[in-house]
Write a protein that holds these residues in place. Structure first.
Motif, PDB file in Angstrom:
ATOM      1  N   PRO A  28       0.805  -1.221   0.000  1.00 25.61           N
ATOM      2  CA  PRO A  28       0.000   0.000   0.000  1.00 25.61           C
ATOM      3  C   PRO A  28       0.835   1.267   0.000  1.00 25.61           C
ATOM      4  CG  PRO A  28      -0.072  -1.054   2.158  1.00 25.61           C
ATOM      5  CD  PRO A  28       0.595  -2.022   1.222  1.00 25.61           C
ATOM      6  N   PHE A  29       2.103   1.178   0.360  1.00 29.94           N
ATOM      7  CA  PHE A  29       2.961   2.366   0.384  1.00 29.94           C
ATOM      8  C   PHE A  29       3.812   2.500  -0.872  1.00 29.94           C
ATOM      9  CE2 PHE A  29       2.033   1.238   4.784  1.00 29.94           C
ATOM     10  CZ  PHE A  29       1.446   2.410   5.208  1.00 29.94           C
ATOM     11  N   GLY A  30       3.718   1.558  -1.802  1.00 27.48           N
ATOM     12  CA  GLY A  30       4.279   1.742  -3.125  1.00 27.48           C
ATOM     13  C   GLY A  30       5.740   1.434  -3.315  1.00 27.48           C
ATOM     14  N   ALA A  31       6.443   0.996  -2.284  1.00 31.64           N
ATOM     15  CA  ALA A  31       7.868   0.724  -2.460  1.00 31.64           C
ATOM     16  C   ALA A  31       8.087  -0.401  -3.459  1.00 31.64           C
ATOM     17  CB  ALA A  31       8.514   0.374  -1.117  1.00 31.64           C
ATOM     18  N   HIS A  32       7.194  -1.379  -3.458  1.00 29.12           N
ATOM     19  CA  HIS A  32       7.304  -2.523  -4.363  1.00 29.12           C
ATOM     20  C   HIS A  32       5.995  -2.647  -5.122  1.00 29.12           C
ATOM     21  CE1 HIS A  32      10.966  -3.449  -2.236  1.00 29.12           C
ATOM     22  NE2 HIS A  32      10.291  -3.355  -1.102  1.00 29.12           N
ATOM     23  N   ALA A  33       6.066  -2.457  -6.435  1.00 27.54           N
ATOM     24  CA  ALA A  33       4.870  -2.386  -7.255  1.00 27.54           C
ATOM     25  C   ALA A  33       4.767  -3.596  -8.169  1.00 27.54           C
ATOM     26  CB  ALA A  33       4.882  -1.100  -8.082  1.00 27.54           C
ATOM     27  N   VAL A  34       3.611  -3.725  -8.805  1.00 26.57           N
ATOM     28  CA  VAL A  34       3.378  -4.724  -9.837  1.00 26.57           C
ATOM     29  C   VAL A  34       2.904  -3.992 -11.088  1.00 26.57           C
ATOM     30  CG1 VAL A  34       2.013  -6.734 -10.526  1.00 26.57           C
ATOM     31  CG2 VAL A  34       2.819  -6.523  -8.167  1.00 26.57           C
ATOM     32  N   TYR A  35       3.473  -4.335 -12.232  1.00 27.62           N
ATOM     33  CA  TYR A  35       3.150  -3.702 -13.501  1.00 27.62           C
ATOM     34  C   TYR A  35       2.501  -4.716 -14.425  1.00 27.62           C
ATOM     35  CZ  TYR A  35       6.224  -0.076 -11.722  1.00 27.62           C
ATOM     36  OH  TYR A  35       6.791   0.894 -10.951  1.00 27.62           O
ATOM     37  N   ALA A 315      -4.191  11.836   0.499  1.00 25.12           N
ATOM     38  CA  ALA A 315      -3.702  12.171  -0.837  1.00 25.12           C
ATOM     39  C   ALA A 315      -2.183  12.211  -0.862  1.00 25.12           C
ATOM     40  CB  ALA A 315      -4.280  13.517  -1.278  1.00 25.12           C
ATOM     41  N   ASN A 316      -1.586  12.779   0.171  1.00 22.05           N
ATOM     42  CA  ASN A 316      -0.124  12.843   0.216  1.00 22.05           C
ATOM     43  C   ASN A 316       0.493  11.449   0.328  1.00 22.05           C
ATOM     44  OD1 ASN A 316      -0.149  15.628   0.062  1.00 22.05           O
ATOM     45  ND2 ASN A 316      -0.030  15.932   2.271  1.00 22.05           N
ATOM     46  N   LEU A 317      -0.126  10.581   1.124  1.00 20.54           N
ATOM     47  CA  LEU A 317       0.390   9.220   1.238  1.00 20.54           C
ATOM     48  C   LEU A 317       0.340   8.498  -0.099  1.00 20.54           C
ATOM     49  CD1 LEU A 317      -1.136   8.120   4.660  1.00 20.54           C
ATOM     50  CD2 LEU A 317       1.305   8.209   4.108  1.00 20.54           C
ATOM     51  N   ARG A 318      -0.753   8.687  -0.839  1.00 20.36           N
ATOM     52  CA  ARG A 318      -0.901   7.971  -2.105  1.00 20.36           C
ATOM     53  C   ARG A 318      -0.091   8.620  -3.232  1.00 20.36           C
ATOM     54  NH1 ARG A 318      -3.338   4.160  -4.457  1.00 20.36           N
ATOM     55  NH2 ARG A 318      -4.398   3.532  -2.552  1.00 20.36           N
ATOM     56  N   ALA A 326       8.369   6.426  -1.948  1.00 17.14           N
ATOM     57  CA  ALA A 326       8.666   5.034  -1.586  1.00 17.14           C
ATOM     58  C   ALA A 326       9.301   4.247  -2.733  1.00 17.14           C
ATOM     59  CB  ALA A 326       7.410   4.343  -1.072  1.00 17.14           C
ATOM     60  N   PRO A 327       8.756   4.277  -3.965  1.00 19.89           N
ATOM     61  CA  PRO A 327       9.424   3.521  -5.030  1.00 19.89           C
ATOM     62  C   PRO A 327      10.806   4.054  -5.365  1.00 19.89           C
ATOM     63  CG  PRO A 327       7.574   4.797  -5.905  1.00 19.89           C
ATOM     64  CD  PRO A 327       7.480   4.855  -4.418  1.00 19.89           C
ATOM     65  N   ARG A 328      10.970   5.366  -5.355  1.00 22.13           N
ATOM     66  CA  ARG A 328      12.297   5.946  -5.603  1.00 22.13           C
ATOM     67  C   ARG A 328      13.291   5.480  -4.553  1.00 22.13           C
ATOM     68  NH1 ARG A 328      12.033  12.122  -4.695  1.00 22.13           N
ATOM     69  NH2 ARG A 328      12.140  11.408  -2.531  1.00 22.13           N
ATOM     70  N   MET A 329      12.864   5.494  -3.291  1.00 17.28           N
ATOM     71  CA  MET A 329      13.698   5.045  -2.178  1.00 17.28           C
ATOM     72  C   MET A 329      14.146   3.603  -2.391  1.00 17.28           C
ATOM     73  SD  MET A 329      12.156   4.323   1.638  1.00 17.28           S
ATOM     74  CE  MET A 329      11.184   2.928   1.034  1.00 17.28           C
ATOM     75  N   ALA A 330      13.195   2.715  -2.707  1.00 17.41           N
ATOM     76  CA  ALA A 330      13.507   1.289  -2.842  1.00 17.41           C
ATOM     77  C   ALA A 330      14.427   1.024  -4.030  1.00 17.41           C
ATOM     78  CB  ALA A 330      12.213   0.494  -2.981  1.00 17.41           C
ATOM     79  N   GLN A 331      14.174   1.666  -5.138  1.00 11.23           N
ATOM     80  CA  GLN A 331      14.967   1.410  -6.344  1.00 11.23           C
ATOM     81  C   GLN A 331      16.397   1.933  -6.207  1.00 11.23           C
ATOM     82  OE1 GLN A 331      12.526   2.983  -9.614  1.00 11.23           O
ATOM     83  NE2 GLN A 331      10.746   2.026  -8.626  1.00 11.23           N
ATOM     84  N   LEU A 332      16.571   3.079  -5.578  1.00  7.77           N
ATOM     85  CA  LEU A 332      17.911   3.640  -5.432  1.00  7.77           C
ATOM     86  C   LEU A 332      18.713   2.918  -4.354  1.00  7.77           C
ATOM     87  CD1 LEU A 332      17.134   7.432  -5.857  1.00  7.77           C
ATOM     88  CD2 LEU A 332      18.219   5.893  -7.498  1.00  7.77           C
ATOM     89  N   GLN A 339      18.680  -2.984   1.275  1.00  4.14           N
ATOM     90  CA  GLN A 339      17.266  -2.992   1.589  1.00  4.14           C
ATOM     91  C   GLN A 339      16.909  -1.642   2.212  1.00  4.14           C
ATOM     92  OE1 GLN A 339      14.855  -5.397   1.219  1.00  4.14           O
ATOM     93  NE2 GLN A 339      16.268  -6.740   0.110  1.00  4.14           N
ATOM     94  N   ALA A 340      15.896  -0.979   1.648  1.00  5.22           N
ATOM     95  CA  ALA A 340      15.457   0.309   2.192  1.00  5.22           C
ATOM     96  C   ALA A 340      14.275   0.098   3.119  1.00  5.22           C
ATOM     97  CB  ALA A 340      15.076   1.250   1.060  1.00  5.22           C
ATOM     98  N   ARG A 341      14.300   0.747   4.280  1.00  4.31           N
ATOM     99  CA  ARG A 341      13.255   0.563   5.278  1.00  4.31           C
ATOM    100  C   ARG A 341      12.802   1.914   5.814  1.00  4.31           C
ATOM    101  NH1 ARG A 341      16.473  -4.544   7.992  1.00  4.31           N
ATOM    102  NH2 ARG A 341      16.084  -5.955   6.251  1.00  4.31           N
ATOM    103  N   ALA A 342      11.508   2.121   5.771  1.00  2.00           N
ATOM    104  CA  ALA A 342      10.919   3.384   6.213  1.00  2.00           C
ATOM    105  C   ALA A 342       9.861   3.088   7.270  1.00  2.00           C
ATOM    106  CB  ALA A 342      10.307   4.131   5.034  1.00  2.00           C
ATOM    107  N   PRO A 343      10.177   3.212   8.564  1.00  2.00           N
ATOM    108  CA  PRO A 343       9.226   2.838   9.619  1.00  2.00           C
ATOM    109  C   PRO A 343       7.922   3.624   9.609  1.00  2.00           C
ATOM    110  CG  PRO A 343      11.445   2.928  10.508  1.00  2.00           C
ATOM    111  CD  PRO A 343      11.518   3.487   9.109  1.00  2.00           C
ATOM    112  N   PHE A 344       7.919   4.834   9.019  1.00  2.00           N
ATOM    113  CA  PHE A 344       6.667   5.575   8.963  1.00  2.00           C
ATOM    114  C   PHE A 344       5.691   4.969   7.951  1.00  2.00           C
ATOM    115  CE2 PHE A 344       9.421   8.922  10.780  1.00  2.00           C
ATOM    116  CZ  PHE A 344       8.639   9.272  11.882  1.00  2.00           C
ATOM    117  N   PHE A 345       6.194   4.246   6.968  1.00  2.00           N
ATOM    118  CA  PHE A 345       5.326   3.558   6.021  1.00  2.00           C
ATOM    119  C   PHE A 345       4.931   2.211   6.621  1.00  2.00           C
ATOM    120  CE2 PHE A 345       7.437   6.078   2.409  1.00  2.00           C
ATOM    121  CZ  PHE A 345       6.374   6.977   2.347  1.00  2.00           C
ATOM    122  N   ASP A 346       4.027   2.244   7.564  1.00  2.00           N
ATOM    123  CA  ASP A 346       3.592   1.068   8.304  1.00  2.00           C
ATOM    124  C   ASP A 346       2.070   1.077   8.360  1.00  2.00           C
ATOM    125  OD1 ASP A 346       4.284  -1.159  10.438  1.00  2.00           O
ATOM    126  OD2 ASP A 346       2.767   0.135  11.357  1.00  2.00           O
TER     127      ASP A 346
END
Length: 474
Positions: A28-35, A315-318, A326-332, A339-346
């Motif tokens: 739901p936080f978008g770090a890992h998506a499906v296309y 809206a800001n979360l989405r 989140a996706p930028r964080m994970a990919q970079l 492994q990127a970890r963001a405790p606020f995205f819980d």
């Protein structure tokens, strides 16, 4: 096919609807998506959209509507991608407003417990972890909670050089408070210039914020010390950070003709409203009548969220969190084996925050009120109460400095000859941005550099695609 593509897998469904494999649960936080890409009545899915382009019969062009979205948001908004025919499967938003009796003292204790639980879950059995430390409240609080959980934290902070290194003193204060050394990561024009192409090649989709390449540099430094990195991403979106106040003020004082959608799009400071100056007639025709506000309405007008502040947070979360941060964080991080970890995205934390009254987030002129209360005793008061500054990447100075290699990179990638050849952008408008000029109503000099950076990163990303995208307007 790129070497990394061999790790990507696709699945098909004769129904034509995307079928998500069991190991591709939607985040739901978008770090890992499906296309997903539909070909010959079958839907193929992948964790990286670039994998889908290697399927026989996959389109080779760009999606003009996604390009329009990128120009407005600095990233292609869901479900669009720049790859024609490829869509990002929308992730669920598991939160809705559920008001409950709230005592501020008990809310502070609950918040501390939820944050500590999120940190502990993401930490697991690891003891040496990195933290991207800006010196702001969110990343500093994550570092303090990790230290309290018994982790040996390695702190990494960006050094842009004087006079843009004001945040370093606050990062040093956090490091001193935790008794840990601070790794200063150089992010000067030459460092950034060297990292432009590998950053663009790491991204599934282009991200046009100037902080993108500095984040790549942080990962490059951290990989020699740790296997995972924590950050404070999501804190502003979850707790009603600095960007919420202008929207609430606009809602109250916007007057006749006020549009919530237009006001929200204006917070991105990109090309919304100046498309006629930027785009050629051929580009305008290719984009058509696409309404950028259509991407906002499902978030800003979400059912079950009657409170405006909670709608803005959702809206800001989405839009700013799950589709950009989140996706930028994970990919970079992944490109460096991290492994990127963001405790606020819980999820548990996010759901709980929507039970709280609005004044727990914005108290007078003070944003993130409850989070600041929760940080008391974990961080020195001077770090909690100081005004928000944010990561001030000096993009305008980088791109206009006479001896800066980034100036010449922009001149090469955004030359008038290339722009005329491709047919999308007006060379005279881009030339004005390169001179540091913006539209007359823009009083902040940094915005010209941010717009120019978004165009530069778009072209870097396009140049990194293999096979090449069919990008030119015929």
């Amino acid at each position: 096919m790129p070497e990394a593509a061999s790790r990507w897998t696709t699945s098909g469904s004769s129904s034509g609807a995307p079928r998500v494999a069991p190991d591709q649960a939607l985040d739901p936080f978008g770090a890992h998506a499906v296309y997903a890409l539909r070909l010959d009545g079958r839907a193929h899915t992948a964790a990286d959209p670039r994998a889908l382009r290697h399927l026989p019969g996959a389109p080779r062009g760009v999606d003009p509507a996604a390009l329009h979205g990128y120009l407005c948001f600095s990233h292609p908004p869901d479900p669009r991608t720049l790859f024609a025919g490829v869509e990002r499967v929308p992730a669920p938003a598991p939160w809705a407003e559920r008001p409950a009796p709230a005592d501020e003292g008990s809310a502070v204790r609950t918040l501390r417990a939820l944050l500590a639980a999120s940190v502990a879950r993401m930490l697991g059995a690891e003891r040496d972890v990195g933290v991207y430390l800006s010196g702001g409240l969110d990343s500093s609080l994550v570092a303090a909670l990790l230290a309290r959980a018994g982790a040996r934290v390695h702190l990494f902070s960006l050094d842009f050089g004087a006079p843009w290194d004001a945040e370093l003193e606050h990062a040093r204060a956090v490091a001193d408070h935790l008794g840990r050394p601070l790794h200063r990561v150089r992010a000067r024009p030459r460092d950034v210039s060297r990292a432009l192409e590998p950053t663009a090649a790491a991204l599934h989709q282009p991200f046009g914020d100037p902080v993108t390449v500095p984040l790549f540099l942080l990962g490059q430094a951290a990989r020699d010390h740790v296997a995972s990195v924590f950050n404070g991403e999501g804190g502003d979106q979850l707790f009603g950070g600095w960007a919420t106040k202008p929207m609430l003020a606009a809602e109250a004082y916007g007057g006749a003709g006020y549009s919530r959608e237009a006001a929200y799009l204006a917070t991105y400071h990109r090309f919304y409203g100046v498309e006629d100056q930027l785009l050629t007639p051929a580009a305008r025709a290719a984009i058509g009548t696409m309404d950028a506000g259509a991407w906002l309405r499902p978030a800003l007008d979400a059912p079950g969220l009657p409170t405006l502040l909670h709608r803005l947070r959702a809206a800001n979360l989405r839009l700013k969190g799950a589709q950009n941060i989140a996706p930028r964080m994970a990919q970079l991080a992944a490109v460096h084996g991290l492994q990127a970890r963001a405790p606020f995205f819980d999820t548990a934390l996010a759901e709980w925050t929507f039970t709280l009254p609005a004044d727990f987030f914005l108290r007078g002129a003070s944003e993130k009120h409850l989070l600041k209360r929760a940080a008391q005793g974990l961080l020195p008061p001077v770090l909690i109460d100081r005004p928000k500054r944010g990561m001030g990447v000096p993009a305008t100075e980088w791109l206009r400095g006479w001896m800066s290699p980034l100036r010449w990179e922009a001149a090469r990638r955004l030359s008038a000859r290339r722009l005329r050849r491709d047919g999308w952008f007006r060379p005279e408008y881009v030339a004005a941005l390169r001179r540091g000029d913006d539209h007359p109503g823009e009083t902040r000099r940094r915005r010209a550099g941010e717009k120019l950076w978004a165009l530069l990163m778009l072209h870097l990303w396009l140049d990194a695609q293999d096979p090449p995208l069919d990008w030119r307007i015929s």
